[in-house]
Enzyme design. Structure first.
Site, PDB file in Angstrom:
ATOM      1  CB  SER A   1      -0.899   0.012   1.239  1.00 20.69           C
ATOM      2  OG  SER A   1      -1.542   1.268   1.388  1.00 20.69           O
TER       3      SER A   1
ATOM      4  CE1 TYR B   1      -3.815  -2.154   5.450  1.00 15.97           C
ATOM      5  CE2 TYR B   1      -2.982  -0.190   4.363  1.00 15.97           C
ATOM      6  CZ  TYR B   1      -3.467  -1.470   4.290  1.00 15.97           C
ATOM      7  OH  TYR B   1      -3.603  -2.088   3.070  1.00 15.97           O
TER       8      TYR B   1
END
Length: 233
Positions: A137, A150
């Site tokens: 990501s 995250y």
């Protein structure tokens, strides 16, 4: 029945994992898919037929990983591993100084420890033409406020992928950033907001398939790197 290739995909019941499974099955492949939600995984099995082997369970559970490893070994040579299963963490996303540490530990178990555990049993089963893809990501590179949990887990996964690629240059090992997609996890990151402008996961799958087909040097890549088909032939 003879299949063109066999892939193991974690987080295969929805979103990008399911979209990739559909594409691989459509190309004559067999997919061993795992996910926590047994009902969703069963729905995928009914849709995709005998080419999709469903192994429901939590990838952070060592007992489930043992079952998964047994299924992979019984299926024969493995051609592709995609560590797609991931956790966002609490929603709404908390700033780091307010982050519940038990939630952070759970997040790291899902996003870092579990992918490595899968690699530890699956990598020896990959042939010389095998490919590993760990789904990354941009939050692992950019310091977005409230994305620290995250994002830090994906940064660690990127480094884990890079080191594995250096340790095993004979196998194609990639981190792949698909970008924003219209998924349940992305919606959870923006509760109550309209994310209909994000692309559907199916539109990102071709970029990953081009990465796998081209087999560039072991590194981190983004979907945009393979958006132009002519550029990667």
């Amino acid at each position: 029945m003879t299949y063109e290739h066999t892939a193991l995909i974690t987080g295969a019941s929805t979103g990008f994992g399911l979209a990739l499974a559909r594409a691989l099955v459509a190309r004559g492949g067999r997919v061993i898919g795992t996910a926590r939600h047994a009902d969703r995984l069963e729905s995928a099995r009914r849709e995709l037929g005998p080419a999709f082997l469903a192994v429901p369970g939590d990838i952070t559970d060592p007992r489930h990983r043992a079952d998964l490893a047994a299924t992979v070994r019984a299926a024969g040579p493995l051609d592709l591993l995609v560590n797609n299963a991931s956790s966002l963490g609490p929603s709404p996303l908390p700033p780091l100084l307010d982050y519940p540490l038990d939630e952070l530990e759970r997040l790291y178990r899902t996003n870092i420890v579990a992918p490595l555990a899968v690699l530890q049993f699956a990598l020896p089963l990959l042939g010389d033409a095998g490919v590993v893809v760990n789904i990354s990501s941009d939050a692992g590179r950019e310091p977005y406020p409230t994305w620290g949990g995250y994002g830090s887990s994906k940064a660690a996964l990127d480094q884990l992928t890079a080191v594995l690629g250096a340790e095993h240059p004979e196998i194609a090992i990639y981190a792949f950033d698909p970008g924003d997609m219209r998924t349940a996890m992305h919606q959870a990151a923006f509760p109550g907001e309209d994310i209909s402008d994000r692309p559907e996961p199916e539109t990102v799958v071709p970029a990953l398939l081009r990465l796998i087909a081209r087999r560039p040097p072991n590194a981190r890549y983004a979907a945009g790197d393979f958006a132009d088909l002519d550029a990667v032939r």
